[in-house]
Design a protein around this motif. Structure first.
Motif, PDB file in Angstrom:
ATOM      1  N   ALA A 305      46.681  23.031  36.622  1.00  0.00           N
ATOM      2  CA  ALA A 305      45.654  22.000  36.390  1.00  0.00           C
ATOM      3  C   ALA A 305      46.150  20.967  35.377  1.00  0.00           C
ATOM      4  CB  ALA A 305      44.360  22.652  35.920  1.00  0.00           C
ATOM      5  N   ILE A 306      46.911  21.419  34.382  1.00  0.00           N
ATOM      6  CA  ILE A 306      47.423  20.459  33.391  1.00  0.00           C
ATOM      7  C   ILE A 306      48.470  19.545  34.029  1.00  0.00           C
ATOM      8  CG2 ILE A 306      48.839  20.295  31.279  1.00  0.00           C
ATOM      9  CD1 ILE A 306      47.295  22.761  30.229  1.00  0.00           C
ATOM     10  N   VAL A 307      49.304  20.121  34.878  1.00  0.00           N
ATOM     11  CA  VAL A 307      50.382  19.332  35.492  1.00  0.00           C
ATOM     12  C   VAL A 307      49.860  18.433  36.612  1.00  0.00           C
ATOM     13  CG1 VAL A 307      52.526  19.515  36.840  1.00  0.00           C
ATOM     14  CG2 VAL A 307      52.169  20.994  34.848  1.00  0.00           C
ATOM     15  N   GLU A 308      48.937  18.987  37.445  1.00  0.00           N
ATOM     16  CA  GLU A 308      48.544  18.285  38.681  1.00  0.00           C
ATOM     17  C   GLU A 308      47.150  17.692  38.667  1.00  0.00           C
ATOM     18  OE1 GLU A 308      48.525  20.753  42.156  1.00  0.00           O
ATOM     19  OE2 GLU A 308      50.554  21.433  41.795  1.00  0.00           O
ATOM     20  N   GLY A 309      46.342  18.099  37.717  1.00  0.00           N
ATOM     21  CA  GLY A 309      44.919  17.758  37.799  1.00  0.00           C
ATOM     22  C   GLY A 309      44.170  18.851  38.536  1.00  0.00           C
ATOM     23  N   THR A 310      42.860  18.671  38.661  1.00  0.00           N
ATOM     24  CA  THR A 310      42.039  19.796  39.105  1.00  0.00           C
ATOM     25  C   THR A 310      41.518  19.650  40.538  1.00  0.00           C
ATOM     26  OG1 THR A 310      40.132  18.731  38.106  1.00  0.00           O
ATOM     27  CG2 THR A 310      41.263  20.375  36.771  1.00  0.00           C
ATOM     28  N   SER A 311      42.294  18.979  41.401  1.00  0.00           N
ATOM     29  CA  SER A 311      41.766  18.840  42.760  1.00  0.00           C
ATOM     30  C   SER A 311      42.190  19.967  43.691  1.00  0.00           C
ATOM     31  CB  SER A 311      42.160  17.485  43.334  1.00  0.00           C
ATOM     32  OG  SER A 311      43.543  17.341  43.214  1.00  0.00           O
ATOM     33  N   PHE A 312      43.062  20.880  43.244  1.00  0.00           N
ATOM     34  CA  PHE A 312      43.499  21.967  44.137  1.00  0.00           C
ATOM     35  C   PHE A 312      42.457  23.095  44.154  1.00  0.00           C
ATOM     36  CE2 PHE A 312      45.038  23.087  39.951  1.00  0.00           C
ATOM     37  CZ  PHE A 312      44.893  24.464  39.876  1.00  0.00           C
ATOM     38  N   ASP A 313      42.547  23.929  45.206  1.00  0.00           N
ATOM     39  CA  ASP A 313      41.643  25.078  45.311  1.00  0.00           C
ATOM     40  C   ASP A 313      42.319  26.286  44.660  1.00  0.00           C
ATOM     41  OD1 ASP A 313      40.041  27.180  45.976  1.00  0.00           O
ATOM     42  OD2 ASP A 313      40.330  27.011  48.152  1.00  0.00           O
ATOM     43  N   PRO A 314      41.767  26.791  43.574  1.00  0.00           N
ATOM     44  CA  PRO A 314      42.420  27.922  42.907  1.00  0.00           C
ATOM     45  C   PRO A 314      42.315  29.238  43.672  1.00  0.00           C
ATOM     46  CG  PRO A 314      40.450  27.251  41.683  1.00  0.00           C
ATOM     47  CD  PRO A 314      40.581  26.319  42.852  1.00  0.00           C
ATOM     48  N   GLY A 315      41.560  29.267  44.759  1.00  0.00           N
ATOM     49  CA  GLY A 315      41.472  30.482  45.579  1.00  0.00           C
ATOM     50  C   GLY A 315      40.557  31.524  44.956  1.00  0.00           C
ATOM     51  N   PRO A 316      40.304  32.593  45.702  1.00  0.00           N
ATOM     52  CA  PRO A 316      39.387  33.608  45.183  1.00  0.00           C
ATOM     53  C   PRO A 316      40.065  34.419  44.073  1.00  0.00           C
ATOM     54  CG  PRO A 316      40.294  34.325  47.292  1.00  0.00           C
ATOM     55  CD  PRO A 316      40.845  32.943  47.036  1.00  0.00           C
ATOM     56  N   ALA A 317      39.319  34.719  43.030  1.00  0.00           N
ATOM     57  CA  ALA A 317      39.861  35.535  41.951  1.00  0.00           C
ATOM     58  C   ALA A 317      39.424  36.981  42.185  1.00  0.00           C
ATOM     59  CB  ALA A 317      39.351  35.037  40.609  1.00  0.00           C
ATOM     60  N   VAL A 318      40.372  37.827  42.555  1.00  0.00           N
ATOM     61  CA  VAL A 318      40.054  39.240  42.776  1.00  0.00           C
ATOM     62  C   VAL A 318      40.476  40.011  41.531  1.00  0.00           C
ATOM     63  CG1 VAL A 318      40.507  41.276  44.179  1.00  0.00           C
ATOM     64  CG2 VAL A 318      40.302  39.029  45.261  1.00  0.00           C
ATOM     65  N   SER A 319      39.497  40.636  40.920  1.00  0.00           N
ATOM     66  CA  SER A 319      39.748  41.342  39.664  1.00  0.00           C
ATOM     67  C   SER A 319      40.715  42.504  39.878  1.00  0.00           C
ATOM     68  CB  SER A 319      38.408  41.855  39.138  1.00  0.00           C
ATOM     69  OG  SER A 319      38.606  42.618  37.989  1.00  0.00           O
ATOM     70  N   TYR A 320      41.576  42.735  38.896  1.00  0.00           N
ATOM     71  CA  TYR A 320      42.478  43.885  38.957  1.00  0.00           C
ATOM     72  C   TYR A 320      42.724  44.401  37.543  1.00  0.00           C
ATOM     73  CZ  TYR A 320      46.592  46.754  39.286  1.00  0.00           C
ATOM     74  OH  TYR A 320      47.464  47.819  39.167  1.00  0.00           O
ATOM     75  N   ALA A 321      42.622  45.699  37.364  1.00  0.00           N
ATOM     76  CA  ALA A 321      42.939  46.287  36.054  1.00  0.00           C
ATOM     77  C   ALA A 321      43.431  47.708  36.264  1.00  0.00           C
ATOM     78  CB  ALA A 321      41.701  46.293  35.158  1.00  0.00           C
ATOM     79  N   TRP A 322      44.033  48.271  35.231  1.00  0.00           N
ATOM     80  CA  TRP A 322      44.491  49.654  35.355  1.00  0.00           C
ATOM     81  C   TRP A 322      44.294  50.375  34.037  1.00  0.00           C
ATOM     82  CZ3 TRP A 322      47.629  45.777  33.847  1.00  0.00           C
ATOM     83  CH2 TRP A 322      48.473  46.020  32.776  1.00  0.00           C
ATOM     84  N   SER A 323      44.416  51.695  34.122  1.00  0.00           N
ATOM     85  CA  SER A 323      44.374  52.523  32.918  1.00  0.00           C
ATOM     86  C   SER A 323      45.240  53.741  33.194  1.00  0.00           C
ATOM     87  CB  SER A 323      42.928  52.948  32.642  1.00  0.00           C
ATOM     88  OG  SER A 323      42.876  53.819  31.524  1.00  0.00           O
ATOM     89  N   ASP A 324      45.915  54.238  32.171  1.00  0.00           N
ATOM     90  CA  ASP A 324      46.712  55.461  32.314  1.00  0.00           C
ATOM     91  C   ASP A 324      46.120  56.532  31.423  1.00  0.00           C
ATOM     92  OD1 ASP A 324      48.785  54.308  33.980  1.00  0.00           O
ATOM     93  OD2 ASP A 324      49.403  53.213  32.187  1.00  0.00           O
ATOM     94  N   GLN A 325      45.774  57.651  32.015  1.00  0.00           N
ATOM     95  CA  GLN A 325      45.241  58.773  31.239  1.00  0.00           C
ATOM     96  C   GLN A 325      45.779  60.074  31.810  1.00  0.00           C
ATOM     97  OE1 GLN A 325      40.867  58.453  30.893  1.00  0.00           O
ATOM     98  NE2 GLN A 325      41.094  56.248  31.166  1.00  0.00           N
ATOM     99  N   TYR A 326      46.286  60.938  30.949  1.00  0.00           N
ATOM    100  CA  TYR A 326      46.784  62.257  31.355  1.00  0.00           C
ATOM    101  C   TYR A 326      47.786  62.160  32.506  1.00  0.00           C
ATOM    102  CZ  TYR A 326      42.791  63.323  28.496  1.00  0.00           C
ATOM    103  OH  TYR A 326      41.901  63.348  27.467  1.00  0.00           O
TER     104      TYR A 326
END
Ligand code: FAD
Length: 399
Positions: A305-326
């Motif tokens: 957005a800083i380089v090109e401006g904000t006319s592009f479609d950023p697409g769907p944001a699909v959340s992703y996270a992880w955790s490590d236990q045991y």
């Protein structure tokens, strides 16, 4: 030449700088960080660093030389203290001022404080490398650790501390572990933690933290029990670092609200990472989602957005996270919530490892999932939710 000032010298700030250069940004780039460390990674702090598996230097995301090669001017150990939007100036703690054409807010969050009487010894939070160093040094066989909070941090600290022979009690106001995932996942986690020897005190709050004899903290619970800890770790959530933005109209208690391009109400100012609240899928409000991959994905959008401006479609944001236990890897994809219907894989009760829990909307379509040692299925759902292949049905993932 143009000038971009990035405030916050951690994952989100660094990735924005790297992405800007990767996209051909040729202006002056300054990265300002309150910590004295070069940008480092936080996920290993509650895992490899507490386990004693990684030396601290392995958490660093970049070297000073790499930053110099990227022509990023880094100013570490100095916080931004104020912003003048009208004159486009950031004020720093040392009294200096920096002019910008674009400003990127990447100041992250800090642990929510628990009210505790002054002088209670050994009460820690875990956010920074310095915190992890202090806590790791106190994990020794037979020592008693009381953890307050059963979210990602509390559960990971329990897992790491038990592995080092520490006697762990995990206290949570909620009757379940990691409440956002619902009861089935909590049951599984409870069995894991108990099986490893963690004492769970759930559905009970902390009344006070004081000092017992010597250097021992005494934690009084609302059910009258008193726990003793050589060490206490509090993990009860985080609050956005927005105080330096007072008076700018950019920030509220839920952080800095931005558009799908990471832009604030001021077109010259962007925000990303843990400090920022992005529009929710479906357009219902804004949400701060404090996960590693979100900062990384948002950096690509903000840099573009800083380089090109904000006319592009950023697409769907699909959340992703992880955790490590045991020794197990938990991955969450998409929208997961205890309020959604949950369908567990057929092997949920029997499998030793690979299993998953899917979250369904009112039409029975998959909104997200939690995967245990099932990276392939997690990746499959992530791609399906990101793609345009249409709705995802639970049977397509073998639930
Ligand atoms: P931060 O990492 O918080 O960085 C913000 C930086 O800005 C800090 O260095 C801060 O000192 C600096 N700063 C603050 N105020 C100012 C100011 N006024 N001026 C200058 N600098 C300032 N996520 C996952 O997805 N998976 C995991 O397994 C996982 N594990 C985690 C384990 C721990 C112990 C922690 C603490 C977090 C974990 N996370 C995990 C979350 C992930 O680390 C964060 O989402 C990520 O660090 C966000 O990056 P950020 O740059 O937005 O914010």
């Amino acid at each position: 030449t143009s000038t971009t000032v990035i405030v916050g010298g951690s994952l989100a700030g660094l990735r924005t700088a790297q992405q800007l250069r990767a996209k051909g940004y040729d202006g002056t780039l300054t990265l300002i960080g309150a910590e004295r460390h070069l940008p480092y990674d936080r996920p290993p702090l509650s895992k490899q660093v507490l386990l004693g598996e990684w030396p601290e230097r392995q958490t660093y995301l970049v070297t000073a030389q790499q930053l110099a090669e990227l022509r990023v001017d880094v100013r570490l150990g100095v916080a931004a203290t104020g912003l003048d939007r009208g004159r486009r100036l950031v004020t720093l703690a040392d009294g200096s001022r920096m002019a910008y054409e674009h400003l990127v807010i990447a100041t992250g969050s800090r642990p929510r404080a628990i009210p505790k009487p002054a002088g209670a010894p050994h009460v820690h939070t875990l956010r920074t490398l310095d915190d992890a160093r202090l806590v790791a040094a106190k994990l020794a066989p037979g020592r008693r650790l009381v953890i307050i909070g059963a979210g990602f941090i509390g559960c990971e600290v329990a897992s790491s501390a038990v592995a080092r022979g520490v006697v762990v009690t995990l206290v949570s106001r909620e009757p379940v572990l990691m409440p956002q995932f619902g009861p089935r996942v909590s049951d599984y986690l409870m069995a894991l933690h108990r099986g490893a020897g963690v004492d769970l005190a759930l559905g009970v709050d902390v009344e006070s933290i004081g000092q017992a004899a010597g250097e021992v903290a005494s934690i009084e619970l609302t059910d009258g029990r008193v726990l003793h800890g050589d060490l206490v770790v509090v993990g009860i959530g985080a609050v956005p670092n927005v105080e330096w933005l007072a008076g700018t109209q950019l920030a509220g208690p839920d952080g800095v609200r931005v558009s799908r391009h990471g832009q604030t109400v001021d077109a010259a100012i962007f925000a990303l990472g843990d400090v920022s609240a992005w529009p929710c899928a479906g357009g219902s409000g804004f949400r701060r989602s404090e996960h590693w991959s979100h900062a990384v994905e948002q950096a690509k959008i903000v840099a573009r957005a800083i380089v090109e401006g904000t006319s592009f479609d950023p697409g769907p944001a699909v959340s992703y996270a992880w955790s490590d236990q045991y020794g197990r890897k938990f991955q969450t994809v998409g929208q997961v919530s205890a309020a959604l219907r949950q369908v567990v894989s057929a092997n949920w009760a029997t499998a030793d490892r690979q299993r998953h829990c899917l979250y369904l909307d009112h039409q029975g379509l998959v909104t997200g999932g939690l995967f245990i040692d099932s990276a392939r299925a997690a990746g499959q759902l992530r791609r399906a939710l990101q793609g345009q292949a249409g709705p995802v049905r639970p049977d397509s993932l073998g639930a």
